[in-house]
Design an enzyme around this catalytic site. Structure first.
Site, PDB file in Angstrom:
ATOM      1  N   GLY A  23       9.862  22.178 -16.955  1.00 37.14           N
ATOM      2  CA  GLY A  23      10.379  22.820 -15.741  1.00 37.14           C
ATOM      3  C   GLY A  23      11.736  23.460 -15.970  1.00 37.14           C
ATOM      4  O   GLY A  23      12.010  24.561 -15.473  1.00 37.14           O
ATOM      5  N   ASN A  51      12.698  17.954  -4.631  1.00 37.48           N
ATOM      6  CA  ASN A  51      12.456  16.727  -5.385  1.00 37.48           C
ATOM      7  C   ASN A  51      13.122  15.496  -4.788  1.00 37.48           C
ATOM      8  O   ASN A  51      12.703  14.378  -5.042  1.00 37.48           O
ATOM      9  CB  ASN A  51      12.906  16.904  -6.834  1.00 37.48           C
ATOM     10  CG  ASN A  51      14.259  17.554  -6.953  1.00 37.48           C
ATOM     11  OD1 ASN A  51      14.473  18.663  -6.453  1.00 37.48           O
ATOM     12  ND2 ASN A  51      15.191  16.892  -7.602  1.00 37.48           N
ATOM     13  N   SER A  85       5.745  21.826 -14.305  1.00 36.24           N
ATOM     14  CA  SER A  85       6.056  20.905 -15.400  1.00 36.24           C
ATOM     15  C   SER A  85       5.016  19.785 -15.479  1.00 36.24           C
ATOM     16  O   SER A  85       4.753  19.108 -14.479  1.00 36.24           O
ATOM     17  CB  SER A  85       7.450  20.307 -15.167  1.00 36.24           C
ATOM     18  OG  SER A  85       7.698  19.291 -16.110  1.00 36.24           O
ATOM     19  N   GLY A  86       4.446  19.584 -16.675  1.00 31.94           N
ATOM     20  CA  GLY A  86       3.349  18.632 -16.862  1.00 31.94           C
ATOM     21  C   GLY A  86       3.627  17.211 -16.412  1.00 31.94           C
ATOM     22  O   GLY A  86       2.781  16.570 -15.778  1.00 31.94           O
ATOM     23  N   CYS A  97      18.621  13.003 -12.292  1.00 35.38           N
ATOM     24  CA  CYS A  97      19.786  13.543 -13.010  1.00 35.38           C
ATOM     25  C   CYS A  97      21.075  12.954 -12.449  1.00 35.38           C
ATOM     26  O   CYS A  97      22.088  12.924 -13.114  1.00 35.38           O
ATOM     27  CB  CYS A  97      19.851  15.051 -12.884  1.00 35.38           C
ATOM     28  SG  CYS A  97      18.276  15.823 -12.605  1.00 35.38           S
TER      29      CYS A  97
HETATM   30  C1  LIG Z   1      11.703  17.611 -12.708  1.00 36.32           C
HETATM   31  C2  LIG Z   1      12.053  18.902 -12.090  1.00 36.32           C
HETATM   32  C3  LIG Z   1      12.487  19.986 -12.867  1.00 36.32           C
HETATM   33  C4  LIG Z   1      12.699  19.875 -14.352  1.00 36.32           C
HETATM   34  O1  LIG Z   1      11.499  19.743 -15.047  1.00 36.32           O
HETATM   35  P1  LIG Z   1      11.535  19.139 -16.532  1.00 36.32           P
HETATM   36  O2  LIG Z   1      10.133  19.362 -17.029  1.00 36.32           O
HETATM   37  O3  LIG Z   1      11.871  17.701 -16.399  1.00 36.32           O
HETATM   38  O4  LIG Z   1      12.538  19.908 -17.301  1.00 36.32           O
HETATM   39  C5  LIG Z   1      12.763  21.177 -12.229  1.00 36.32           C
HETATM   40  N1  LIG Z   1      12.628  21.312 -10.901  1.00 36.32           N
HETATM   41  C6  LIG Z   1      12.205  20.302 -10.123  1.00 36.32           C
HETATM   42  C7  LIG Z   1      12.060  20.517  -8.652  1.00 36.32           C
HETATM   43  C8  LIG Z   1      11.923  19.056 -10.677  1.00 36.32           C
HETATM   44  O5  LIG Z   1      11.530  18.057  -9.903  1.00 36.32           O
END
Ligand SMILES: *Cc1c(COP(=O)(O)O)cnc(C)c1O
Length: 405
Positions: free
Chosen positions: A85, A165, A213-214, A338
Site C-alpha cells: 500500500g 484505517n 495491499s495484500g 504506525c
Molecule cells: C496499511 C495501510 C497502508 C499501507 O499499506 P502497506 O502494505 O502496509 O504498506 C496504506 N493505507 C492504508 C489505509 C492502510 O491501512
C-alpha cells in the site's frame, strides 16, 4: 481465557489468543498459502525467462492480475504489482504530480489519510507543489461541497481514501469521483482498508488510480497493487528492467503476487456473507461498550467498515487498555499501527475534533473472519466497567468532558 476441564476446575490457557487488530494486518488464509507454495518451491523461475519454468511464473503473475482487475472492475493491463500500500500511494501521488506539473502544482487530499499519502504530500510541498488538506466532520467524513470549493484551475490530483484505517469511516467516493471527472482532475483513492468490505467499481466510481495491499485482506505482506486507468499520465518511480509493462521495474514477487490474487478473489467474493457476521459482532461491541459511562464512538455510526470499532474512554490511557487486554490474550490497537510507538495523538481523531484531554483514551478493535461471537463475549467481559474503571464512582462524575449528544 479459562477452559473448564472434566473436574470443572478452571484452567488458564496461556496461548489462546483473540486477534482483533485486523486493520493492522491479517493472517494469511490457508487457501492463499496453498496458492503460494508452488512458487516458493518447484516453480521458482523468473517470469522474464523465456523457457517453460519462467513461463509458469509469468502465467501465475498474469492470473493474479486478472483476479485483481476483476475484483475492482478494471482491465488487466491497468493493474501494476507493487511492494504494498505504501508504494502504491507514493507512486500514485508523486507519479501524477511530476508527470502533470506543467498543467499545475495543486493537490487536494484530506486530513485523515494514511501517512503513506500524507507524508508523500508533505514531501511534495518541499518540491514546490501546493497541497490542500480538506477537513472532516466529527464522523471523519469529507464534504463534497468543501471539495468543490477548493478546486483550482491548477489542481492536478485529488487523493481521498475510500475507508479510514482508524475509525472505519467510508467516504462518499462516488460523489468525489464525479466531481473530479467533471473538473478533469485525476482521482486517486487509497482502498487498502476497503477491499473485501466495500464493493468497488472503478468505472462507476470514476476512480483513476487505486491502491490496495495484500496483507489487509488475508494475503501476504510486502505485496500490493496500483490500478492506473488507461491513458493516465504518470511518472515512473522505479527504473530498471522491463517488468510491469516497463512501468515498475524489479523481478516480480511471484509467490506473493499469486497469493494476493487468490486472497482478493476470496475476499471480494465473500463480501456479503462475511460482512453480515462482522456487522453483528461490530454492533454488539459498540452497543455494549457505549453502555460504559464516559465512552464515545469514533467514526460514522452507519457509513463505517463492518469490521471497525473505535471507542474513546474518558479518564483512561488507551495504552493501558491495550496492556490489560494483552495480559488476557486479546490483541487490539489504540489507533494506526504506525502510531503505536509514538506519543503523538492520532491525527485522525484530532481531525474529527476529539478533545486533546481524551484523545489518548481510544481503543480500536478491528474484526476479522476468524473472530467469533464467543471472542466478542470475552472482550466485552475484559472491558467491563468494573475492570477498567475500578476506582471511579460515576455518581460523582456528573460533568462529561464531551457533551452527550
Ligand atoms: C496499511 C495501510 C497502508 C499501507 O499499506 P502497506 O502494505 O502496509 O504498506 C496504506 N493505507 C492504508 C489505509 C492502510 O491501512
Amino acid at each position: 481465557m479459562i477452559i473448564h476441564n472434566c473436574e470443572g476446575v478452571g484452567v488458564t490457557v496461556e496461548n489462546m489468543t483473540i486477534y482483533m487488530d485486523n486493520s493492522a494486518t491479517t493472517p494469511v488464509r490457508k487457501e492463499v498459502v496453498e496458492e503460494m507454495i508452488p512458487y516458493l518451491t518447484e516453480n521458482f523461475g523468473n517470469p522474464s525467462s523465456i523457457y517453460d519454468l519462467g513461463k509458469t511464473s509469468k502465467h501465475a503473475v498474469e492470473k493474479a492480475r486478472k483476479r485483481v482487475a476483476y475484483a475492482i472492475g478494471a482491465e488487466e493491463n491497468e493493474i501494476y504489482f507493487t511492494s504494498g500500500g505504501t508504494e502504491s500511494d507514493n507512486w500514485a501521488i508523486k507519479g501524477i504530480a511530476f508527470a502533470n506539473r506543467n498543467k499545475g502544482k495543486h493537490i487536494i487530499t484530506s486530513s485523515i489519510e494514511h501517512h503513506a499519502v500524507l507524508h508523500a504530500c508533505k514531501w511534495l510541498e518541499g518540491q514546490g507543489f501546493e497541497v490542500t488538506y480538506l477537513p472532516v466532520d466529527k464522523y471523519g467524513m469529507v464534504s463534497p461541497e468543501d471539495l468543490k470549493n477548493v478546486i483550482r484551475d491548477d489542481t492536478i490530483l485529488i487523493s481521498i481514501m475510500l475507508a479510514n484505517n482508524e475509525i472505519g469511516t467510508i467516504q462518499p467516493v462516488d460523489q468525489i469521483g464525479k466531481i473530479a471527472r467533471e473538473n478533469r482532475i485525476y482521482f486517486h483513492t487509497d482502498a487498502v482498508q476497503a477491499i473485501g468490505h466495500v464493493p468497488i467499481d472503478v468505472q462507476k466510481m470514476n476512480i483513476d488510480l487505486l491502491s490496495l495491499s495484500g496483507h489487509k485482506f488475508q494475503g501476504p505482506k510486502g505485496c500490493g497493487a496500483l490500478y492506473i486507468r488507461k491513458g493516465t499520465k504518470i511518472e515512473i518511480l522505479l527504473h530498471g528492467g522491463a517488468q510491469e509493462r516497463k512501468r515498475r521495474a524489479g523481478t516480480e514477487n511471484v509467490p506473493a503476487i499469486a497469493g494476493l490474487g487468490k486472497a482478493i478473489e476470496l475476499a471480494v467474493g465473500e463480501i456479503g456473507e462475511s460482512d453480515k457476521t462482522l456487522l453483528e459482532m461490530r454492533e454488539r461491541l459498540i452497543k455494549d461498550l457505549l453502555k460504559i459511562p464516559k465512552t464515545h464512538l469514533n467514526g460514522h455510526p452507519i457509513k463505517r467498515l463492518a469490521n471497525n470499532v473505535n471507542v474513546t474512554f474518558e479518564y483512561i490511557e488507551g495504552e493501558s487498555l491495550l496492556l490489560l487486554l494483552n495480559a488476557k490474550g486479546v490483541f487490539a490497537s489504540t489507533g494506526s499501527a504506525c502510531n503505536s510507538s509514538s506519543l503523538e495523538p492520532s491525527h485522525v481523531l484530532t481531525a474529527c475534533g476529539v478533545p486533546h484531554e481524551i484523545v489518548h483514551g481510544s481503543l480500536r478493535l478491528s474484526l476479522g473472519k476468524m473472530n467469533t461471537q464467543e471472542d466478542v463475549n470475552t472482550v466485552l467481559h475484559q472491558l467491563d466497567q468494573k475492570i477498567i474503571y475500578p476506582h471511579y464512582d460515576f455518581k460523582h462524575l456528573t460533568e462529561s468532558i464531551l457533551k452527550s449528544e
